[in-house]
Design a protein around this motif. Sequence first.
Motif, PDB file in Angstrom:
ATOM      1  N   VAL A   5       6.435  72.694  18.819  1.00 36.93           N
ATOM      2  CA  VAL A   5       5.095  72.190  19.064  1.00 36.93           C
ATOM      3  C   VAL A   5       4.937  71.969  20.564  1.00 36.93           C
ATOM      4  N   ALA A   6       3.839  72.463  21.108  1.00 32.51           N
ATOM      5  CA  ALA A   6       3.508  72.229  22.526  1.00 32.51           C
ATOM      6  C   ALA A   6       2.243  71.382  22.566  1.00 32.51           C
ATOM      7  N   MET A   7       2.299  70.266  23.284  1.00 33.77           N
ATOM      8  CA  MET A   7       1.160  69.356  23.358  1.00 33.77           C
ATOM      9  C   MET A   7       0.693  69.280  24.805  1.00 33.77           C
ATOM     10  N   TYR A   8      -0.566  69.673  25.033  1.00 30.20           N
ATOM     11  CA  TYR A   8      -1.123  69.737  26.378  1.00 30.20           C
ATOM     12  C   TYR A   8      -2.092  68.588  26.625  1.00 30.20           C
ATOM     13  N   GLY A   9      -1.935  67.940  27.764  1.00 24.59           N
ATOM     14  CA  GLY A   9      -2.901  66.915  28.174  1.00 24.59           C
ATOM     15  C   GLY A   9      -4.234  67.552  28.556  1.00 24.59           C
ATOM     16  N   VAL A  38       1.239  81.145  14.597  1.00 29.03           N
ATOM     17  CA  VAL A  38       0.812  80.257  15.684  1.00 29.03           C
ATOM     18  C   VAL A  38      -0.457  79.536  15.232  1.00 29.03           C
ATOM     19  N   LYS A  39      -0.437  78.216  15.323  1.00 28.40           N
ATOM     20  CA  LYS A  39      -1.624  77.426  14.969  1.00 28.40           C
ATOM     21  C   LYS A  39      -2.005  76.563  16.165  1.00 28.40           C
ATOM     22  N   VAL A  40      -3.268  76.673  16.558  1.00 29.18           N
ATOM     23  CA  VAL A  40      -3.755  75.899  17.702  1.00 29.18           C
ATOM     24  C   VAL A  40      -4.815  74.915  17.222  1.00 29.18           C
ATOM     25  N   SER A  41      -4.722  73.679  17.653  1.00 29.17           N
ATOM     26  CA  SER A  41      -5.771  72.704  17.347  1.00 29.17           C
ATOM     27  C   SER A  41      -6.206  72.012  18.628  1.00 29.17           C
ATOM     28  N   LYS A  42      -7.485  71.623  18.652  1.00 30.31           N
ATOM     29  CA  LYS A  42      -8.071  71.003  19.849  1.00 30.31           C
ATOM     30  C   LYS A  42      -8.560  69.591  19.551  1.00 30.31           C
ATOM     31  N   TYR A  43      -8.428  68.744  20.553  1.00 28.37           N
ATOM     32  CA  TYR A  43      -8.763  67.324  20.413  1.00 28.37           C
ATOM     33  C   TYR A  43      -9.609  66.886  21.595  1.00 28.37           C
ATOM     34  N   ASP A  44     -10.499  65.962  21.320  1.00 24.01           N
ATOM     35  CA  ASP A  44     -11.357  65.452  22.375  1.00 24.01           C
ATOM     36  C   ASP A  44     -11.265  63.927  22.436  1.00 24.01           C
ATOM     37  N   LYS A  45     -11.418  63.284  21.280  1.00 19.83           N
ATOM     38  CA  LYS A  45     -11.487  61.825  21.233  1.00 19.83           C
ATOM     39  C   LYS A  45     -10.436  61.261  20.277  1.00 19.83           C
ATOM     40  N   TYR A  54      -4.014  64.012  23.773  1.00 13.89           N
ATOM     41  CA  TYR A  54      -3.785  65.423  24.093  1.00 13.89           C
ATOM     42  C   TYR A  54      -5.078  66.214  23.921  1.00 13.89           C
ATOM     43  N   TYR A  55      -5.085  67.399  24.536  1.00 11.24           N
ATOM     44  CA  TYR A  55      -6.247  68.291  24.463  1.00 11.24           C
ATOM     45  C   TYR A  55      -5.997  69.416  23.463  1.00 11.24           C
ATOM     46  N   ILE A  56      -4.799  70.001  23.549  1.00 12.42           N
ATOM     47  CA  ILE A  56      -4.445  71.088  22.643  1.00 12.42           C
ATOM     48  C   ILE A  56      -3.030  70.856  22.100  1.00 12.42           C
ATOM     49  N   ILE A  57      -2.860  71.105  20.810  1.00 10.92           N
ATOM     50  CA  ILE A  57      -1.522  71.154  20.224  1.00 10.92           C
ATOM     51  C   ILE A  57      -1.343  72.551  19.641  1.00 10.92           C
ATOM     52  N   CYS A  58      -0.252  73.183  19.999  1.00 12.52           N
ATOM     53  CA  CYS A  58       0.055  74.516  19.474  1.00 12.52           C
ATOM     54  C   CYS A  58       1.343  74.431  18.670  1.00 12.52           C
ATOM     55  N   GLU A  59       1.294  74.902  17.413  1.00 15.38           N
ATOM     56  CA  GLU A  59       2.474  74.922  16.543  1.00 15.38           C
ATOM     57  C   GLU A  59       2.944  76.365  16.397  1.00 15.38           C
ATOM     58  N   MET A  60       4.211  76.591  16.694  1.00 20.27           N
ATOM     59  CA  MET A  60       4.773  77.945  16.647  1.00 20.27           C
ATOM     60  C   MET A  60       5.912  77.979  15.625  1.00 20.27           C
ATOM     61  N   TYR A  61       5.672  78.703  14.535  1.00 17.42           N
ATOM     62  CA  TYR A  61       6.590  78.705  13.398  1.00 17.42           C
ATOM     63  C   TYR A  61       7.608  79.842  13.435  1.00 17.42           C
ATOM     64  N   TYR A  62       8.837  79.478  13.057  1.00 19.47           N
ATOM     65  CA  TYR A  62       9.921  80.452  12.895  1.00 19.47           C
ATOM     66  C   TYR A  62      10.568  80.231  11.524  1.00 19.47           C
ATOM     67  N   THR A  93       4.146  68.818  26.680  1.00 18.50           N
ATOM     68  CA  THR A  93       5.295  68.217  26.012  1.00 18.50           C
ATOM     69  C   THR A  93       5.691  69.112  24.847  1.00 18.50           C
ATOM     70  N   PHE A  94       6.971  69.471  24.789  1.00 19.23           N
ATOM     71  CA  PHE A  94       7.458  70.321  23.702  1.00 19.23           C
ATOM     72  C   PHE A  94       8.313  69.504  22.734  1.00 19.23           C
TER      73      PHE A  94
END
Lengths: 102, 102
Positions: A5-9, A38-45, A54-62, A93-94
């Motif tokens: 999981v990658a979490m972007y501010g 790959v699943k991407v989700s976006k956050y605002d509030k 966070y602004y974006i969380i990306c989940e990368m499955y193996y 943050t990973f």
Amino acid sequence: MVKVVAMYGHPEDKQAFDAHYFDKHIPLTEKIPGLKEVKVSKYDKDPMGNPSRYYIICEMYYDNMDELKSGLSSDEGRASAKDAMSLSGKSVTFMVGEDADG
Amino acid sequence: MVKVVAMYGHPEDKQAFDAHYFDKHIPLTEKIPGLKEVKVSKYDKDPMGNPSRYYIICEMYYDNMDELKSGLSSDEGRASAKDAMSLSGKSVTFMVGEDADG
């Protein structure tokens, strides 16, 4: 299935971030060997209306941890990680984890 | 679909946390009106082997923002939120967001 999981501010320029993220970073990431989904989700509030952590969380499955480690250490994995850092500097943050049952 | 995400830091006593979380908190949460799906994932390390920023992430899906707000402000939503705080004190972070296309 396991995942990275990658979490972007929140970026200063969301339009520029999104263009880089969706048009360059995700295609680069999708080249990683062994990456299944790959699943991407976006956050605002947050629920109180304050800015989300966070602004974006990306989940990368193996399929499993060996595949995940091989993927991350491949040339394509390193290229994706380097691009992630160039996107956001220290604000990414990973984590490694897995979905719980149920 | 929109979602509320709850991110929990690492508890001191993981066994006690898990018992409370999976046996009490999740069943309480599943009573929230309008809640369509609950996904829980667990994390231990980051890709470098250091402790992960969070221990559990829970994604709670609703059909739309009105349903989400109604769910959170319902008696069941408040009971779940209160229980989440009792689980983890200040180490739970909530965000509202949605899955991106693709």
